[in-house]
Scaffold this active site. Structure first.
Site, PDB file in Angstrom:
ATOM      1  N   SER A 133       0.813  -1.214   0.037  1.00 55.54           N
ATOM      2  CA  SER A 133       0.000  -0.112   0.107  1.00 55.54           C
ATOM      3  C   SER A 133       0.795   1.163  -0.001  1.00 55.54           C
ATOM      4  O   SER A 133       0.426   2.136  -0.545  1.00 55.54           O
ATOM      5  CB  SER A 133      -0.958  -0.133   1.233  1.00 55.54           C
ATOM      6  OG  SER A 133      -0.191   0.330   2.421  1.00 55.54           O
ATOM      7  N   ASN A 134       2.303   1.054   0.374  1.00 56.61           N
ATOM      8  CA  ASN A 134       3.142   2.305   0.462  1.00 56.61           C
ATOM      9  C   ASN A 134       3.403   2.678  -1.064  1.00 56.61           C
ATOM     10  O   ASN A 134       3.672   3.900  -1.340  1.00 56.61           O
ATOM     11  CB  ASN A 134       4.479   1.993   0.904  1.00 56.61           C
ATOM     12  CG  ASN A 134       4.124   1.762   2.633  1.00 56.61           C
ATOM     13  OD1 ASN A 134       4.828   0.829   3.122  1.00 56.61           O
ATOM     14  ND2 ASN A 134       3.102   2.246   3.082  1.00 56.61           N
ATOM     15  N   ASP A 194       4.410  11.030  11.535  1.00 56.25           N
ATOM     16  CA  ASP A 194       3.267  10.834  11.236  1.00 56.25           C
ATOM     17  C   ASP A 194       2.284  10.407  12.706  1.00 56.25           C
ATOM     18  O   ASP A 194       1.328  10.032  12.715  1.00 56.25           O
ATOM     19  CB  ASP A 194       2.805   9.678  10.196  1.00 56.25           C
ATOM     20  CG  ASP A 194       3.374   8.343  10.735  1.00 56.25           C
ATOM     21  OD1 ASP A 194       3.949   8.286  11.931  1.00 56.25           O
ATOM     22  OD2 ASP A 194       3.346   7.183  10.047  1.00 56.25           O
ATOM     23  N   CYS A 235       8.112  28.102  16.735  1.00 51.04           N
ATOM     24  CA  CYS A 235       8.165  26.697  16.754  1.00 51.04           C
ATOM     25  C   CYS A 235       6.748  25.823  16.657  1.00 51.04           C
ATOM     26  O   CYS A 235       5.844  26.886  16.532  1.00 51.04           O
ATOM     27  CB  CYS A 235       8.729  26.271  18.148  1.00 51.04           C
ATOM     28  SG  CYS A 235       7.916  26.303  19.491  1.00 51.04           S
ATOM     29  N   CYS A 238       4.318  27.015  19.240  1.00 45.05           N
ATOM     30  CA  CYS A 238       3.481  28.243  18.811  1.00 45.05           C
ATOM     31  C   CYS A 238       2.220  28.159  17.843  1.00 45.05           C
ATOM     32  O   CYS A 238       1.440  28.650  18.200  1.00 45.05           O
ATOM     33  CB  CYS A 238       4.609  29.065  18.107  1.00 45.05           C
ATOM     34  SG  CYS A 238       6.053  29.685  18.988  1.00 45.05           S
ATOM     35  N   CYS A 252      -3.243   8.995   7.069  1.00 47.02           N
ATOM     36  CA  CYS A 252      -3.620   8.731   5.736  1.00 47.02           C
ATOM     37  C   CYS A 252      -3.855   7.169   5.530  1.00 47.02           C
ATOM     38  O   CYS A 252      -4.820   7.368   4.763  1.00 47.02           O
ATOM     39  CB  CYS A 252      -2.254   9.038   4.761  1.00 47.02           C
ATOM     40  SG  CYS A 252      -1.851  10.633   4.662  1.00 47.02           S
ATOM     41  N   CYS A 309       4.899  31.224  24.369  1.00 50.26           N
ATOM     42  CA  CYS A 309       5.095  29.876  23.900  1.00 50.26           C
ATOM     43  C   CYS A 309       5.796  29.358  25.273  1.00 50.26           C
ATOM     44  O   CYS A 309       6.757  29.895  25.727  1.00 50.26           O
ATOM     45  CB  CYS A 309       5.872  29.595  22.694  1.00 50.26           C
ATOM     46  SG  CYS A 309       6.295  28.135  22.279  1.00 50.26           S
ATOM     47  N   CYS A 312       9.552  28.363  23.537  1.00 54.07           N
ATOM     48  CA  CYS A 312      10.430  29.455  22.870  1.00 54.07           C
ATOM     49  C   CYS A 312       9.949  30.545  23.252  1.00 54.07           C
ATOM     50  O   CYS A 312      10.574  31.635  22.625  1.00 54.07           O
ATOM     51  CB  CYS A 312      10.598  28.946  21.204  1.00 54.07           C
ATOM     52  SG  CYS A 312       9.159  29.681  20.326  1.00 54.07           S
TER      53      CYS A 312
END
Length: 376
Positions: A133-134, A194, A235, A238, A252, A309, A312
């Site tokens: 399937s990839n 993912d 980042c 944020c 997916c 944030c 950062c």
């Protein structure tokens, strides 16, 4: 260069009757430059037929102005011709070190084009194996490598494409324990994660170590990407201070993706890597690009660092890496279904459905497209 010769020639050859020999790569630009100079009044002009390529093919000596090997000069010749890139730029690419997190939809096209461009060191991490399937989108893998670890499959393809590239293949998952060592010594990262726990772990470690990340994501017919550069822009926290509840955002594998879409977005990620390595152009720092494949439209949003944030911002509260599975609300899987009374095993469901006397109503909460593929 031909474009500036009319301005520079006065300093090079003030005497318009002096003999001038012009050459270029193949003879076309030098002939055009001769016409330009003739229009300025120069009378003793010659253009070298075949240019320096013809000179080299004739076996005549040339003065080496680069450390690139003859094979590299041939392989990267189109880069060497680019203004502002040339041999020095190609040397920068050969010295560059990139971490690719994921050898899937985004990492596959990005890795191929980075390798083709001559990025000298690619460190690739992925825990998965190639599945059939990839192959609809992950173009670095092939049918005969189904079942092979993705990092091994990617390494095979990259080495076949460009032996200049050193491939460091790591068969495993990025997590809080290894993310710092994965970032060690790299110049920039391609984020092909993912899972949200991996994405936040990568972001937090990259900010702490000052490593820019080219982030992207795809789903169905849409993609987005930006460059997260510590100290120069926002980042990931944020933009997304909190992860969504587990299972809220389909993958997916659950929602599908147009096969060509990761190729488009992954190639743009590779473009951003090359720009950063060369120090050319305007990167996607402080910009988020959104792409809709169905409309073939790009949109751009301006981004900024969040002064509040926790990582950062002006007064950060996150001082070290954390438990990202807990942060993302992922609970350890229960070994016994009995401890989850609202769940049944597939075997129990099959037995129940085989007993009409129970009168069980089955509700499928998937999308209609998923139902068309298969149903219980």
């Amino acid at each position: 260069p031909k474009g500036t010769i009319s301005f520079a020639i006065g300093n090079i050859a003030p005497d318009k009757s002096a003999p001038i020999l012009l050459y270029c790569a193949g003879g076309v630009r030098s002939a055009a430059a001769a016409e330009t100079l003739a229009g300025l009044g120069y009378t003793n002009l010659r253009s070298l037929a075949g240019g320096i390529n013809g000179w080299t093919e004739a076996g005549l000596p040339i003065v080496e102005t680069t450390t690139l090997t003859p094979e590299q000069k041939s392989r990267y010749s189109r880069h060497l011709l680019l203004p502002g890139v040339g041999a020095d730029g190609q040397a920068k690419l050969l010295d560059a070190r990139v971490l690719l997190v994921g050898a899937g939809g985004l990492g596959a096209p990005a890795a191929l084009y980075l390798a083709a461009a001559g990025v000298g060191h690619l460190r690739i991490i992925d825990f998965d194996a190639v599945e059939s399937s990839n192959l609809q989108r992950q173009v670095i893998h092939t049918t005969d490598r189904v079942g092979m670890p993705k990092v091994e499959s990617a390494a095979v393809q990259i080495r076949a494409l460009n032996p200049d590239v050193q491939v460091e293949a790591i068969d495993g998952a990025l997590d809080v324990d290894n993310v710092a060592s994965l970032l060690e010594g790299v110049d920039v990262v391609i984020d092909g994660t993912d899972t949200f726990e991996a994405r936040y772990a990568l972001n937090d470690a990259a900010v702490r170590l000052g490593v820019p990340v080219v982030h992207a994501g795809v789903f169905r017919f849409e993609g987005q990407l930006t460059v997260l550069a510590p100290g120069r822009g926002p980042c990931y926290r944020c933009l997304y201070p909190d992860p969504p509840p587990p299972g809220m955002v389909p993958s997916c594998a659950e929602g599908g993706v147009l096969g060509v879409l990761p190729g488009i977005i992954g190639c743009i990620q590779a473009t951003e890597i090359l720009k950063l390595a060369l120090g050319k152009g305007t990167s996607l720092i402080n910009r988020l690009v959104l792409f809709n494949a169905l409309d073939l439209k790009f949109r751009e949003l301006k981004l900024r660092r969040d002064p509040k944030c926790p990582l950062c911002g002006d007064a950060p509260t996150i001082k070290e890496l954390i438990d990202y599975e807990m942060f993302c609300g992922i609970q350890p899987a229960s070994p016994e279904p009995a401890s989850n009374p609202d769940e049944v095993t597939v075997q129990d469901m099959k037995r129940a459905l085989d007993n009409p006397a129970l009168g069980i109503k089955v509700v499928d909460v998937r999308e209609a497209d998923e139902y068309e593929i298969a149903k219980v």
